[in-house]
Scaffold this active site. Structure first.
Site, PDB file in Angstrom:
ATOM      1  N   ILE A  28       0.829  -1.207   0.000  1.00  0.00           N
ATOM      2  CA  ILE A  28       0.000   0.000   0.000  1.00  0.00           C
ATOM      3  C   ILE A  28       0.861   1.253   0.000  1.00  0.00           C
ATOM      4  CG2 ILE A  28      -1.684   1.318   1.342  1.00  0.00           C
ATOM      5  CD1 ILE A  28      -2.853  -1.365   2.280  1.00  0.00           C
ATOM      6  N   ASN A 101       2.300   5.201   6.795  1.00  0.00           N
ATOM      7  CA  ASN A 101       1.840   3.890   6.360  1.00  0.00           C
ATOM      8  C   ASN A 101       2.545   2.731   7.051  1.00  0.00           C
ATOM      9  OD1 ASN A 101       0.595   1.914   4.334  1.00  0.00           O
ATOM     10  ND2 ASN A 101       2.791   1.627   4.000  1.00  0.00           N
ATOM     11  N   SER A 150      -5.195   3.474   9.561  1.00  0.00           N
ATOM     12  CA  SER A 150      -5.984   2.683  10.499  1.00  0.00           C
ATOM     13  C   SER A 150      -6.310   1.344   9.831  1.00  0.00           C
ATOM     14  CB  SER A 150      -7.248   3.448  10.900  1.00  0.00           C
ATOM     15  OG  SER A 150      -7.993   2.716  11.853  1.00  0.00           O
ATOM     16  N   SER A 151      -7.417   0.739  10.195  1.00  0.00           N
ATOM     17  CA  SER A 151      -7.838  -0.539   9.625  1.00  0.00           C
ATOM     18  C   SER A 151      -9.318  -0.723   9.907  1.00  0.00           C
ATOM     19  CB  SER A 151      -7.050  -1.688  10.258  1.00  0.00           C
ATOM     20  OG  SER A 151      -7.626  -2.942   9.938  1.00  0.00           O
ATOM     21  N   TYR A 165      -3.294  -6.116  17.019  1.00  0.00           N
ATOM     22  CA  TYR A 165      -3.290  -5.305  15.802  1.00  0.00           C
ATOM     23  C   TYR A 165      -4.491  -4.365  15.774  1.00  0.00           C
ATOM     24  CZ  TYR A 165      -3.453  -4.081  10.853  1.00  0.00           C
ATOM     25  OH  TYR A 165      -3.500  -3.389   9.670  1.00  0.00           O
ATOM     26  N   LYS A 169      -4.500  -0.139  15.963  1.00  0.00           N
ATOM     27  CA  LYS A 169      -5.087   0.719  14.939  1.00  0.00           C
ATOM     28  C   LYS A 169      -6.265   1.523  15.488  1.00  0.00           C
ATOM     29  CE  LYS A 169      -2.506  -0.518  11.411  1.00  0.00           C
ATOM     30  NZ  LYS A 169      -1.702   0.435  10.623  1.00  0.00           N
TER      31      LYS A 169
END
Length: 268
Positions: A28, A101, A150-151, A165, A169
């Site tokens: 990404i 990122n 973020s996610s 994880y 985030k």
């Protein structure tokens, strides 16, 4: 009276802007760096370890007619983040856009998580992003853009054994809301993108952690399962996130501030 011809406004152009993307050597981050360059920005390509990947991104950007340099720094180390920004502003004379990122993935049941793993994940995904934002505030031109990562697992899309994880985030979502207030005095907007499952070069390596029995599936079967998570029935790719980042980096996003934009095809 003769009319004065004015050139049409081209949205999402970043001509004359300088962007820094952390973790930009692959996946990404690499797509972000290339797409920002395609929109006209010069780009600082940050990487932690693999110079060959970062240099390949630099070469691709230069082939588009823009300019880029690669700078090594591990953003889990604050001293290296400080150095990264000090070097970055010297390259092209300033910074206008910072995209955070760099990140790490982690899976583990609550009963198995060690202190070392906790610290590893939060030192990059949370602490690292916070101090990237701090240095961005100190160095960005006004107006400027800070875009964090973020996610969709930080909010409404939960995955077993993914608590570290997801929480690392989730903190980013809070940072975005609060830092947007802190950065307003310099006319710097702070937003984040929250991707879902994205097909990168590491996608099939991590699929076994997201999908039961993935180690017994073909790549095509895995891709089909992931595609069906979205109502659009396709997988997400780095370019999907990169395009949204370019919007957030542009002047068109001026009134978008303190927001987390989900980029997962409606999966969450």
């Amino acid at each position: 009276m003769g009319s004065i011809d004015t050139p049409p406004h081209l949205p999402y152009r970043l001509d004359g802007k300088v962007a820094l993307v952390t973790g930009a050597g692959r996946g990404i981050g690499a797509a972000m760096a290339v797409e920002l360059a395609r929109c006209g920005a010069k780009v600082i390509v940050n990487y932690a370890r693999s110079s060959s990947f970062a240099n390949a991104v630099v070469d691709e950007i230069k082939s588009l007619g823009s300019d880029a340099v690669a700078i090594q720094a591990d953003v889990s180390q604050v001293s290296q983040t400080v150095r990264l920004f000090e070097e970055a502003v010297q390259v092209f004379g300033g910074l206008d856009i910072v995209c955070s990122n760099a990140g790490v993935v982690s899976f583990g049941h609550l009963s198995e998580v060690t202190e070392e793993e906790f610290d590893r994940v939060f030192s990059v995904n949370t602490r690292g992003q916070f101090f990237v934002a701090r240095e961005a505030y100190r160095h960005l031109n006004s107006p400027g853009r800070i875009i964090l990562m973020s996610s969709n697992t930080a909010d409404s899309f939960t995955v077993p054994k993914h608590s570290l994880y997801s929480a690392s985030k989730g903190a980013i979502n809070t940072f975005v809301r609060c830092l947007a207030k802190d950065c307003g005095d310099k006319k710097i907007t702070v937003n984040a993108v929250a991707p879902g499952g994205t097909v990168t070069d590491m996608f099939h390596e991590t699929a076994k952690d997201y999908l039961p029995n993935a180690d017994k599936m073909s790549k095509e079967q895995i891709l089909q399962i992931v595609a069906n998570v979205s109502p659009l029935t396709r997988c997400g790719y780095p370019i999907d996130i990169a395009k949204v980042v370019c919007f957030l980096a542009s002047s068109e996003s001026e009134w978008v501030n303190g927001k987390v934009l989900g980029v997962d095809g409606g999966a969450a």
